[in-house]
Scaffold this active site. Structure first.
Site, PDB file in Angstrom:
ATOM      1  N   ASP A  61       0.835  -1.197   0.000  1.00  0.00           N
ATOM      2  CA  ASP A  61       0.000   0.000   0.000  1.00  0.00           C
ATOM      3  C   ASP A  61       0.873   1.251   0.000  1.00  0.00           C
ATOM      4  O   ASP A  61       0.646   2.188  -0.760  1.00  0.00           O
ATOM      5  CB  ASP A  61      -0.913  -0.030   1.224  1.00  0.00           C
ATOM      6  N   GLU A 133      -2.037  -5.176  -3.570  1.00  0.00           N
ATOM      7  CA  GLU A 133      -1.096  -4.461  -2.713  1.00  0.00           C
ATOM      8  C   GLU A 133      -0.041  -5.419  -2.161  1.00  0.00           C
ATOM      9  O   GLU A 133       1.149  -5.071  -2.091  1.00  0.00           O
ATOM     10  CB  GLU A 133      -1.845  -3.785  -1.564  1.00  0.00           C
TER      11      GLU A 133
END
Length: 241
Positions: A61, A133
């Protein structure tokens, strides 16, 4: 919908597809497997030693935010912070990440627990978004920031085009308004054609008409949703020609 994990040769082929689509060949194959391992799968491991991809998701992320922020900063020199932030949010939100996971082939190779598989977890947007992610986090650990940048650049070769589509999906009425004012020097007009169904489950049909006479309809559970659907359809069928 497939509700089981690939194994053997099928899983190996799925991994090859991921390498081909992402452009990254892992030096440490364990990182790729970890990125593809959901908590539900790890919890069913009889040895109790399996890890899952949550920590990689946390790292990925941050990597994604950095890489996209740098691209936007360099490619949109005349855009201020607020718009840059909004643009980034459209490129790294859950739906975008879920699409990326599917297009790369990650979703196909995802390792899920039996219950999660049977309940449709493989198609769940939140799981798919987290998966992308985690994959990017694994790429970063395996090849560094440049490797992560290469993957993102491969997925988003033209950020302006991706943003235009994302904006249309996110705010179709606003995009149609801008198009109509620019092309026809007038605003689109919306009309509610029908409102039916019980109070707890209404169904609206709305029509949008552009100054050149083009019109199309959309439906939804609210007037706003129906207007957005009509605008989205107009953008797709008329404004891209």
């Amino acid at each position: 919908m497939r509700n089981f994990n690939l194994n053997g040769e099928d899983w190996s082929l799925a991994l090859e597809e991921i390498v081909k689509n992402s452009g990254h060949e892992f030096k440490d194959k364990r990182l790729l497997r970890l990125a593809l391992t959901h908590a539900s799968y790890a919890s069913e491991d009889q040895s109790g030693t399996s890890e899952w991809n949550e920590r990689l998701e946390f790292l990925g992320d941050a990597v994604l935010q950095l890489v996209i922020s740098e691209r936007l900063y360099k490619e949109m020199p005349n855009v201020q912070e607020g718009e840059l932030t909004r643009a980034r949010s459209l490129l790294v939100d859950e739906p975008a990440n879920a699409r990326n996971a599917t297009e790369i082939g990650l979703t196909k190779a995802l390792l899920l627990g039996k219950g999660e598989n049977l309940s449709g977890g493989r198609a769940r947007q939140s799981i798919q978004g987290d998966l992308f992610e985690a994959f990017l986090g694994a790429v970063y650990l395996d090849g560094g920031l440049q490797a992560a940048k290469s993957v993102v650049d491969r997925i988003y070769p033209d950020i302006a085009a991706v943003l235009e589509k994302a904006e249309a999906d996110d705010n179709p009425k606003g995009v149609l308004q801008h198009f109509s004012q620019t092309e026809f020097h007038g605003a689109p007009k919306y009309e509610t054609l029908s409102s039916e169904g019980p109070c707890h489950a209404p169904h609206f049909v709305c029509q949008v008409t552009l100054p050149d006479g083009f019109a199309c309809q959309g439906d939804g559970s609210t007037k706003k949703a129906a207007e957005q659907a009509a605008a989205r359809k107009a953008l797709k069928e008329h404004c891209t020609k």
